[in-house]
Design a protein around this motif. Structure first.
Motif: not given
Length: 54
Positions: A5-6, A39-41, A9-13, A29-30
């Protein structure tokens, strides 16, 4: 997952790297957002760094 996440990268990646489904990544992630009270990346990454999780 936080490390990926840091790297913004996208969710798909992330799903492809971890060999899991996109829905599994979204669920995790939730949970991460809830535990870090964000509430955000970008906020999740910032908070994880503040808490020295990254």
């Amino acid at each position: 997952m936080l490390r990926l996440l840091a790297e913004m990268r996208s969710t798909e990646e992330i799903a492809a790297d971890l060999h899991v489904s996109v829905n599994t990544v979204k669920t995790h992630l939730k949970s991460i957002y809830r535990k870090l009270a964000v509430s955000r990346r970008s906020d999740a990454v910032r908070r994880a760094r503040e808490r020295r999780l990254l």
